[in-house]
Write an enzyme that holds these catalytic residues in place. Structure first.
Site, PDB file in Angstrom:
ATOM      1  N   ALA A   5      41.969  35.704  35.005  1.00  0.00           N
ATOM      2  CA  ALA A   5      43.059  36.617  35.373  1.00  0.00           C
ATOM      3  C   ALA A   5      42.814  37.004  36.834  1.00  0.00           C
ATOM      4  CB  ALA A   5      43.041  37.834  34.466  1.00  0.00           C
ATOM      5  N   GLY A  48      40.909  45.725  40.030  1.00  0.00           N
ATOM      6  CA  GLY A  48      40.522  44.710  39.039  1.00  0.00           C
ATOM      7  C   GLY A  48      41.521  44.684  37.894  1.00  0.00           C
ATOM      8  N   ASN A  49      41.150  44.058  36.786  1.00  0.00           N
ATOM      9  CA  ASN A  49      42.021  44.072  35.607  1.00  0.00           C
ATOM     10  C   ASN A  49      41.158  44.015  34.351  1.00  0.00           C
ATOM     11  OD1 ASN A  49      41.654  41.197  34.763  1.00  0.00           O
ATOM     12  ND2 ASN A  49      42.537  40.826  36.791  1.00  0.00           N
ATOM     13  N   HIS A  50      41.817  44.103  33.194  1.00  0.00           N
ATOM     14  CA  HIS A  50      41.087  44.262  31.929  1.00  0.00           C
ATOM     15  C   HIS A  50      40.572  42.954  31.325  1.00  0.00           C
ATOM     16  CE1 HIS A  50      41.746  48.481  31.589  1.00  0.00           C
ATOM     17  NE2 HIS A  50      43.062  48.368  31.654  1.00  0.00           N
TER      18      HIS A  50
END
Ligand code: CTP
Length: 404
Positions: free
Chosen positions: A280, A212-214
């Site tokens: 994102a 995943g990402n932030h």
């Protein structure tokens, strides 16, 4: 959420029996989330007390040019009051006040403030049935309408005189409904449908792990709320995030992976006027998703990744009249890379985020963006809250439709 939420409303009360109904009116405005200030003509105080209206509006009530009771008389600045307001409502509007409004006879604070107002002005007449039909009153109505003021017609029913007919001030609930309908019909994105993507995507490795990402999703949710506040119908396709939409014109469709986001976007894209890709999205995902939890074994472990579909580029490839906005997150050669993305993804506008700018990026409340349009016109913006960035982006959307 009511369109009156957050609106600054200046209520002018003139001296008719219907003034007693303004207590309910103020309560309904406050319940809808509006800020209210009240101006009363001297005569209206015989019908409802300033204390009632100041208690309900949570603000002092103004009725003369200066406060005589104060030791140091304080001037009530009618210009400031008028400029404060997003809208002014005169209710009840008696024939006397209406006639003063048409001639500019500003011998009281209410009419002086009306003459200084730049905001939309509404008036809800209240008088006996014969007065309501008198040519001089009708000519006041017509004059005020020709000034651009909006009349909330009186209703029929029992009147204070004992007669029955047209002339009763519209009921407070009906005044609220009239204002809401009128304001909604004038919202700049009324009738427009907008697709927005938000948040991260999670790409499964096995049943318990993912890549995943932030991204928090805040930018996309702020865009969705602002678009809905401007009257648009919004479909927000959101990856995993704790944010909730504040406006019920926003339909949130929750997804997890890039592929799910892609599928939902393609299901809706043909029906929308605008699409904004603020998510994102993961660029890669595990080629194989393990069906069971991967056990710890070898000292080294690698996962083979494959490209996800670029949602924005795929929308750009099939777009017809849709206004398409993308984001670009860059750490070097920002402008050049963003320009390349405009061409590659067939965008109308790109919102460039540079991680080199302090205060911009993931998990921040603020953002510093640069707009670049199809003609490569570059417009750097100040560091601002993500809500304000959302307002700037939606202003670009509004100007696009104004130009059409
Ligand atoms: N985007 C998308 N689908 C993807 C990847 C990106 O829709 N699979 C969208 C993002 O929502 C954003 C824009 O494309 O609006 C640009 O994303 P960004 O991460 O800056 O660029 P990429 O195209 O992924 O290229 P790179 O990571 O190489 O800079």
């Amino acid at each position: 959420m009511s369109v009156l939420n957050g609106k600054k409303i200046l209520l002018g009360v003139s001296g008719g029996i219907a003034a007693y109904k303004t207590a309910s009116l103020v309560r309904l405005f406050i319940k809808a989330g509006a800020h209210v200030q009240v101006i009363m003509t001297p005569a209206s105080k015989d019908f409802v007390t300033p204390l009632t209206l100041s208690t309900l509006s949570k603000n002092p009530v103004h009725s003369s040019f200066f406060n005589q009771d104060d030791e140091d008389a304080v001037w009530n600045n009618h210009v400031d009051l008028a400029l404060w307001a997003d809208l002014m409502l005169i209710a009840p509007a008696t024939s006397n006040t209406l006639s003063k409004m048409t001639t500019g006879n500003s011998d009281n604070l209410l009419v002086a403030t009306y003459l200084s107002a730049k905001c939309p002005v509404y008036f809800a007449p209240a008088m006996d049935l014969d007065m309501y039909k008198h040519p001089s009153v009708l000519s006041s109505f017509n004059a005020l309408k020709s000034f651009g003021n909006i009349m909330i017609p009186a209703e029929s029913g029992e009147l204070a005189s004992g007669l029955s007919g047209e002339g009763r001030m519209a009921e407070p609930e009906n005044i609220i409904a009239f204002l809401e309908a009128d304001l909604e019909s004038k919202l700049p994105l009324k009738g427009k449908k907008i697709l927005i993507t938000a948040g991260p995507t999670y790409e499964a490795i096995d049943p318990v792990r993912f890549i995943g990402n932030h991204s928090s999703g805040k930018m996309g949710f702020d865009l969705a709320n602002e678009a809905a506040n401007l009257g648009a119908q919004v479909i927000l396709v959101a990856g995993p995030t704790h944010y909730k939409a504040k406006n019920n014109l926003v339909e949130v469709i929750g997804v997890v992976s890039a592929q799910e986001m892609y599928d939902v976007c393609h299901e809706h894209f043909k029906d929308v006027d605008v699409a904004i890709a603020a998510a994102a999205v993961a660029d890669y995902r595990p080629k194989v998703v393990a069906t069971q939890k991967i056990k710890k074994a070898a000292d080294e472990f690698s996962i083979e990744l494959e490209k996800t579909k670029d949602i924005l580029a795929s929308l750009g490839a099939i777009k017809k009249n849709q206004f398409l906005i993308g984001f670009a997150l860059e750490t070097e050669n920002e402008i050049e890379n963003a320009k390349l993305k405009i061409q590659k993804k067939n965008l109308d506008l790109i919102v460039l985020n540079s991680l080199q700018d302090e205060g911009a990026g993931f998990k921040k409340e603020t953002n510093k963006v640069t707009f670049i349009n199809q003609d490569f016109k570059i417009e750097p913006m100040e560091l601002k809250s993500k809500e304000s960035v959302a307002v700037d982006i939606l202003n670009k959307v509004v100007s696009h439709f104004v130009k059409l």
